[in-house]
Scaffold this motif. Structure first.
Motif, short mmCIF file in Angstrom:
data_model
loop_
_atom_site.label_atom_id
_atom_site.label_comp_id
_atom_site.label_asym_id
_atom_site.label_seq_id
_atom_site.Cartn_x
_atom_site.Cartn_y
_atom_site.Cartn_z
N VAL A 135 0.84 -1.20 0.00
CA VAL A 135 0.00 0.00 0.00
C VAL A 135 0.87 1.25 0.00
O VAL A 135 0.60 2.22 -0.73
CB VAL A 135 -0.94 -0.01 1.22
CG1 VAL A 135 -1.68 1.32 1.34
CG2 VAL A 135 -1.94 -1.16 1.11
N LEU A 136 1.93 1.23 0.80
CA LEU A 136 2.82 2.39 0.87
C LEU A 136 3.50 2.64 -0.48
O LEU A 136 3.52 3.77 -0.99
CB LEU A 136 3.86 2.17 1.95
CG LEU A 136 4.92 3.28 2.12
CD1 LEU A 136 4.25 4.60 2.48
CD2 LEU A 136 5.94 2.89 3.19
N ALA A 137 4.05 1.57 -1.08
CA ALA A 137 4.74 1.72 -2.36
C ALA A 137 3.77 2.15 -3.46
O ALA A 137 4.09 3.03 -4.27
CB ALA A 137 5.42 0.40 -2.73
N GLY A 138 2.59 1.53 -3.51
CA GLY A 138 1.61 1.88 -4.53
C GLY A 138 1.14 3.32 -4.40
O GLY A 138 0.99 4.03 -5.42
N THR A 139 0.91 3.77 -3.18
CA THR A 139 0.47 5.16 -2.97
C THR A 139 1.55 6.15 -3.39
O THR A 139 1.25 7.17 -4.04
CB THR A 139 0.12 5.38 -1.48
OG1 THR A 139 -0.90 4.44 -1.10
CG2 THR A 139 -0.38 6.79 -1.25
N LEU A 140 2.79 5.86 -3.05
CA LEU A 140 3.88 6.76 -3.44
C LEU A 140 4.02 6.84 -4.95
O LEU A 140 4.22 7.93 -5.52
CB LEU A 140 5.19 6.28 -2.81
CG LEU A 140 5.31 6.45 -1.28
CD1 LEU A 140 6.62 5.85 -0.80
CD2 LEU A 140 5.24 7.92 -0.89
#
Length: 382
Positions: A332-337
């Motif tokens: 989720v963190l990588a996709g959001t960034l």
């Protein structure tokens, strides 16, 4: 990697659907294109963008959507994580060869200093036990978090004859079995209920020689491997001929045969009564096989600095175990960034800029670009 909700991967279809929608919109836009009289005026009025500036934001945004879609499936992975309930059995060789002076002032003093530093630097929750071995092996301190008790025990180490590496491993196994109910004592039939993963407890064997008595080290290592206990071995010292010198508080009367107090010098220390340098042999092959059999690792330390370095680096290896852990938050963190990076670049590179065009006299002024564009499209200027 495993997925808790594999059906959520249907969200991956979002990306091809968006690409199809973009293709359809581009095709529709071409059909409704306006014919203008002067392309040069349009190019002068509207800042152009290179192909990579058009594609990078889109690629980042779509990559972010792909990663977020995988995150929806709740992925799990086996990763190495620390264990707060781990214990370390530190088995230290106190055989007569530890009086060797190839490591100043002698091997026993250097090993004791390194062990004290290892104990002081360890986490407060890590239990450490001490086993001393020469011709026999004995549990000096059961696994504990009391650091002062451990360092006081190290100060009491005394050298003696023989080297029982295999017995030291078996003694360490029994000490772990007292605290960990999942580990059976030596000599007990394990049966079909043996654990399938490595235990959090670990054995570290520090020795400067080869096994001279008792059970074979590899046989003892097989007992540890059957209980899923790792054994890390450290070969300490050199194989160069060297003199044997120990302080009075580092020896026992049976260190050498020939009398109750053999080999004492006039200053109260112990010196090799032969007066010659002795060749010392280290069975690195056996130490390596012990480590490989149990899933541990063999280290070689020829001086005090190398030994301190080996011991200081051990917690990062022996305090970890493999555990199935959900990694959704990282996806989720990588996709959001990625998605925000793509959107941010698109907004930045497409921000409006006042166009400037040259007048016949060579001057330029802002705003003429908009008027020229409107005129080129057939609209009267405002």
């Amino acid at each position: 990697m495993s997925l808790s909700w594999p059906w959520a991967l249907l969200a991956l279809l979002t990306v091809p659907l968006l690409l199809a929608a973009r293709w359809w919109l581009n095709r529709r836009r071409k059909r409704t294109a306006v014919t203008v009289s002067s392309i040069a005026l349009i190019r002068a009025a509207v800042p152009g963008r290179s192909a990579w500036r058009r594609r990078i934001p889109v690629a980042l945004f779509l990559a972010g959507l792909l990663v977020l879609a995988v995150g929806l499936a709740r992925p799990h992975a086996e990763i190495a994580v620390p264990r707060a309930d781990s214990s370390i059995l530190l088995a230290i060789d106190v055989s007569g060869s530890m009086c060797a002076t190839d490591v100043a002032p002698n091997r026993l003093s250097a090993a004791s200093d390194a062990a004290r530093a290892f104990i002081e630097d360890s986490d407060d929750d890590t239990r450490i036990g001490l086993v001393a071995f020469s011709g026999i092996a004995a549990l000096i301190v059961a696994p504990t978090t009391e650091k002062q008790r451990l360092t006081d025990a190290i100060d009491g180490f005394r050298t003696s004859r023989g080297t029982a590496i295999g017995q030291a491993i078996l003694t360490s196994i029994d000490a772990i079995a007292e605290d960990n109910p999942d580990v059976a004592k030596t000599g007990v039939d394990l049966g079909p209920g043996a654990p399938a993963d490595f235990q959090p407890d670990t054995i570290v064997v520090l020795t400067d020689g080869s096994n001279t008595t008792g059970v074979d080290p590899v046989t003892a290592a097989q007992q540890a491997a059957a209980r899923h206990l790792r054994v890390f071995t450290i070969g300490f010292g050199t194989t160069e001929p060297t003199r044997m010198v120990c302080r009075p508080d580092q020896i026992t009367g049976d260190l050498y045969r020939g009398g109750p107090e053999p080999g004492f010098s006039g200053r109260g220390g112990f010196r090799d009564p032969s007066g010659f340098r002795q060749f010392l042999q280290m069975d690195e092959e056996a130490l390596t096989e012990v480590a490989d059999t149990t899933g541990g690792r063999y280290f070689r330390a020829e001086d005090a600095d190398q030994l301190a370095e080996v011991l200081s680096g051990l917690p990062s290896a022996i305090g970890l175990h493999r555990q199935e852990t959900e990694t959704t938050v990282w996806f989720v963190l990588a996709g959001t960034l990625l998605a925000f990076a793509g959107a941010g670049l698109s907004l930045w590179w497409n921000r409006g800029r006042p166009a400037r065009i040259r007048r016949p006299d060579g001057a330029s002024r802002p705003g003429d670009g908009q008027a020229a564009t409107a005129q080129a499209l057939g609209h009267p200027p405002r």
